[in-house]
Design an enzyme around this catalytic site. Structure first.
Site, short mmCIF file in Angstrom:
data_model
loop_
_atom_site.label_atom_id
_atom_site.label_comp_id
_atom_site.label_asym_id
_atom_site.label_seq_id
_atom_site.Cartn_x
_atom_site.Cartn_y
_atom_site.Cartn_z
N CYS A 43 46.54 -3.75 -37.72
CA CYS A 43 47.16 -3.37 -39.00
C CYS A 43 48.49 -2.65 -38.78
O CYS A 43 49.51 -3.02 -39.35
CB CYS A 43 46.19 -2.49 -39.78
SG CYS A 43 46.91 -1.76 -41.25
N SER A 150 39.65 -8.43 -35.52
CA SER A 150 39.70 -9.89 -35.52
C SER A 150 41.00 -10.35 -34.89
O SER A 150 41.94 -9.57 -34.73
CB SER A 150 39.60 -10.41 -36.96
OG SER A 150 40.69 -9.90 -37.72
N GLY A 185 48.62 -22.93 -44.00
CA GLY A 185 47.73 -22.02 -44.73
C GLY A 185 48.47 -21.25 -45.81
O GLY A 185 49.45 -20.56 -45.52
N GLY A 187 47.34 -18.71 -47.62
CA GLY A 187 46.55 -17.50 -47.89
C GLY A 187 47.46 -16.29 -47.83
O GLY A 187 48.67 -16.39 -48.04
N TYR A 188 46.86 -15.16 -47.52
CA TYR A 188 47.61 -13.90 -47.48
C TYR A 188 48.82 -13.98 -46.54
O TYR A 188 49.94 -13.69 -46.92
CB TYR A 188 46.70 -12.78 -46.96
CG TYR A 188 45.73 -12.18 -47.94
CD1 TYR A 188 44.56 -12.84 -48.28
CD2 TYR A 188 45.95 -10.92 -48.46
CE1 TYR A 188 43.64 -12.25 -49.15
CE2 TYR A 188 45.04 -10.31 -49.32
CZ TYR A 188 43.88 -11.00 -49.66
OH TYR A 188 42.97 -10.41 -50.51
N HIS A 449 54.56 6.15 -71.16
CA HIS A 449 55.61 5.22 -71.60
C HIS A 449 56.95 5.77 -71.14
O HIS A 449 57.19 6.97 -71.28
CB HIS A 449 55.62 5.11 -73.13
CG HIS A 449 56.74 4.24 -73.62
ND1 HIS A 449 56.71 2.86 -73.52
CD2 HIS A 449 57.93 4.56 -74.21
CE1 HIS A 449 57.82 2.38 -74.03
NE2 HIS A 449 58.59 3.38 -74.45
P1 NAD Z 1 43.41 -16.65 -45.47
O1 NAD Z 1 41.96 -16.88 -45.36
O2 NAD Z 1 43.95 -15.70 -46.46
O3 NAD Z 1 44.15 -18.04 -45.74
C1 NAD Z 1 44.01 -19.16 -44.87
C2 NAD Z 1 44.45 -20.40 -45.61
O4 NAD Z 1 44.53 -21.47 -44.69
C3 NAD Z 1 43.48 -20.82 -46.70
O5 NAD Z 1 44.20 -21.04 -47.89
C4 NAD Z 1 42.86 -22.09 -46.15
O6 NAD Z 1 42.47 -23.00 -47.14
C5 NAD Z 1 44.01 -22.65 -45.31
N1 NAD Z 1 43.61 -23.60 -44.26
C6 NAD Z 1 42.53 -23.54 -43.46
N2 NAD Z 1 42.51 -24.61 -42.64
C7 NAD Z 1 43.60 -25.36 -42.92
C8 NAD Z 1 44.14 -26.59 -42.41
N3 NAD Z 1 43.54 -27.28 -41.45
N4 NAD Z 1 45.29 -27.07 -42.93
C9 NAD Z 1 45.91 -26.38 -43.93
N5 NAD Z 1 45.44 -25.22 -44.45
C10 NAD Z 1 44.31 -24.71 -43.95
O7 NAD Z 1 43.87 -16.27 -43.98
P2 NAD Z 1 45.22 -15.65 -43.42
O8 NAD Z 1 46.35 -15.80 -44.38
O9 NAD Z 1 45.36 -16.22 -42.05
O10 NAD Z 1 44.88 -14.12 -43.30
C11 NAD Z 1 43.79 -13.70 -42.47
C12 NAD Z 1 43.13 -12.49 -43.05
O11 NAD Z 1 43.99 -11.40 -42.92
C13 NAD Z 1 42.80 -12.66 -44.50
O12 NAD Z 1 41.42 -12.84 -44.66
C14 NAD Z 1 43.26 -11.40 -45.15
O13 NAD Z 1 42.15 -10.69 -45.65
C15 NAD Z 1 43.94 -10.60 -44.07
N6 NAD Z 1 45.29 -10.25 -44.52
C16 NAD Z 1 45.42 -9.42 -45.59
C17 NAD Z 1 46.67 -9.10 -46.05
C18 NAD Z 1 46.82 -8.19 -47.22
O14 NAD Z 1 45.87 -7.45 -47.52
N7 NAD Z 1 47.93 -8.23 -47.92
C19 NAD Z 1 47.80 -9.65 -45.46
C20 NAD Z 1 47.64 -10.49 -44.38
C21 NAD Z 1 46.36 -10.78 -43.92
#
Ligand code: NAD
Length: 470
Positions: A43, A150, A185, A187-188, A449
């Site tokens: 982190c 992780s 991906g 995601g986040y 406000h």
């Molecule tokens: P994530 O789980 O958020 O997103 C992974 C994405 O990859 C998903 O949308 C999934 O569908 C996609 N994916 C998986 N296999 C794929 C493929 N073969 N081809 C294309 N897309 C594919 O994971 P992340 O973004 O790697 O983040 C990891 C973890 O770290 C998260 O679980 C999150 O909790 C944590 N994180 C949190 C923050 C925050 O709190 N702001 C920021 C960064 C990371």
């Protein structure tokens, strides 16, 4: 040399260092072992903190270039000094990791550098061998908490080379702006770091396997966010299954190529693999000590975070659930309270999740789809920021607040916010859900406000069909 502790924590990330400090407060003789000299875990070193530093810097650059004029500011061309931006990020990280080290010292927690491995029991004490630069060092501890976190996951067919094809760790430190960056991906990590490099000038292609971004987020909020991110320049390609990625090895070829199922291969300068994270539960002697893992490698724990190995507990990313620093911190404190004989309770329904894009995406509690699936009767109230005075004044008009409340009891079940500062605004909703508040409780609470928090009040009013400003 053998040292004996009441508690040894393995891993100095948000789960581990918080657990160690709480244990020291409770009078435990405590040590924390981590293979890195810098405390704070992923982190602080290569995760939340450096990414937020780069998100802030890159957003300021975009704002100066595109928004300042509207506010009456006149500036010449604003360039990018990437090394300066990276140096600032590194300074932020160093300040905070040193801060954690000094908190550990202040609390008399011993910080031992090295890789820890569980050994056998010696009476009531667990032997742990810590392999550091100076060789191996055995300690004994009455209790051990595993908080090893992780590491980034990857995909079959992808050859991570730690440079051009890398994970978030590399993407936090590119030495130049890639002309073309492929992010795997949505995601986040993909969206946050994709946003950073898009703002700094890369052409960013985001390949997402699913037919939506941000799996797990409320679908309506994710769809609205996706539209905004596309407008900002992210080339999001949904339904894209990545088959492989490799660095081109031909003569005079410098880039990488990404293979996508059913589509043309994509040439690019760099690839960021952001497809989730896997637990670090290998090489710790867990199974030999009797701690069971699940089929994905997460450590199995009971409601007090005890593993099946006597005296060994586990918390944070390594046990699964939301991989979030604040969830890990909660577990760190609760686990130690439990070891000290206290109650252990965490309300996992009240753990917020935030994506720090601009606008931010923040949520807590149930999504609308989850309520529908469970057949829970609910009412919904939504309110857009563009109808809020403060949002007009700042110019951050995008997004809305959505509140889901039980149709009969009015209890707040879920709050989802897309907007500037959504990550700060969600705190009120977290408290509401933790305290079992109703939508009525929310709107009967005075909201200053002019602030963005008025959108939360208006959305709560909208649950009852009585928003004032819409
Ligand atoms: P994530 O789980 O958020 O997103 C992974 C994405 O990859 C998903 O949308 C999934 O569908 C996609 N994916 C998986 N296999 C794929 C493929 N073969 N081809 C294309 N897309 C594919 O994971 P992340 O973004 O790697 O983040 C990891 C973890 O770290 C998260 O679980 C999150 O909790 C944590 N994180 C949190 C923050 C925050 O709190 N702001 C920021 C960064 C990371």
């Amino acid at each position: 040399m053998t040292d004996s502790f009441d508690l040894l924590v393995i891993g100095a990330g948000p789960a581990g260092y918080v657990a160690a400090i709480r244990a020291a407060q409770l009078g435990f003789r405590t040590a924390v072992a981590d293979e890195h000299a810098a405390a704070g875990g992923v982190c602080l070193r290569v995760g939340c903190i450096p990414s937020k530093a780069l998100l802030e810097s890159s957003q300021r650059l975009v704002a100066a270039r595109t928004e300042l004029r509207v506010h009456g500011g006149l500036a010449g061309e604003i360039g990018l000094d990437l090394p300066a931006m990276m140096k600032r990020k590194d300074r932020v990280v160093t300040t905070l990791t040193r801060g954690v080290s000094s908190l550990l010292r202040k609390n008399k927690v011993e910080h031992i550098q090295g890789r820890a491995r569980l050994g056998d029991l010696d009476g009531e004490l667990r032997r742990v061998v810590i392999a550091g630069e100076q060789g191996e060092h055995e300690v004994q501890a009455r209790n051990v908490i595993v908080a090893t976190g992780s590491r980034p996951a990857t995909l079959p067919g992808i050859e991570l080379d730690g440079d051009r094809i890398g994970t978030s760790t590399e993407a936090l430190a590119y030495d130049a702006v890639p002309e073309r960056l492929v992010v795997i991906g949505a995601g986040y990590i993909g969206l946050e770091l994709g946003a950073v490099w898009n703002r700094l000038g890369s052409n960013v292609i985001v390949l997402e396997y699913l037919d939506r971004i941000l799996p797990g987020a409320d679908t309506e909020i994710a769809a609205a966010a996706e539209k905004i991110f596309r407008r900002q320049g992210l080339d999001i390609r949904l339904g894209s299954r990545v088959l492989g990625a490799k660095v081109k090895d031909g003569k005079d070829e410098t880039g990488c190529v990404v293979e996508v199922d059913g589509a043309d291969p994509i040439d690019c300068d760099r690839v960021l693999v952001a497809v989730g994270r896997t637990p670090i539960s290998d090489g710790l002697g867990l199974e030999e000590a009797g701690a069971a893992l699940d089929e994905r490698g997460f450590i199995r724990v009971d409601e007090r975070f005890a593993t099946s190995a006597p005296g060994v507990f586990a918390i944070g990313d390594v046990i699964g659930g939301p991989q979030l620093a604040h969830k890990a911190e909660e577990e760190g404190m609760a686990c130690v309270e439990g070891i000290a004989g206290g109650a252990v309770h965490i309300d996992y329904d009240a753990i917020p999740g935030i994506v720090y894009t601009e606008p931010e995406v923040a949520s807590v509690g149930r999504t609308e789809e989850q309520l529908q699936e469970a057949g829970t009767p609910y009412r919904k109230g939504a309110f857009p920021f563009r109808a809020i005075g403060r949002a007009r004044a700042t110019g951050s008009l995008e997004g809305f607040v959505k509140i889901l409340a039980h149709a009969e009891t009015d209890a707040v079940l879920g709050v989802h916010i897309l907007g500037s500062h959504a990550g700060d605004l969600i705190a009120e909703a977290v408290a509401a859900i933790s305290f079992g508040a109703s939508a009525e409780d929310l709107f009967l609470t005075s909201h200053a406000h002019p602030t963005l928090s008025e959108a939360v009040k208006e959305a709560a009013l909208a649950v009852h069909g009585r928003a004032i400003h819409m």
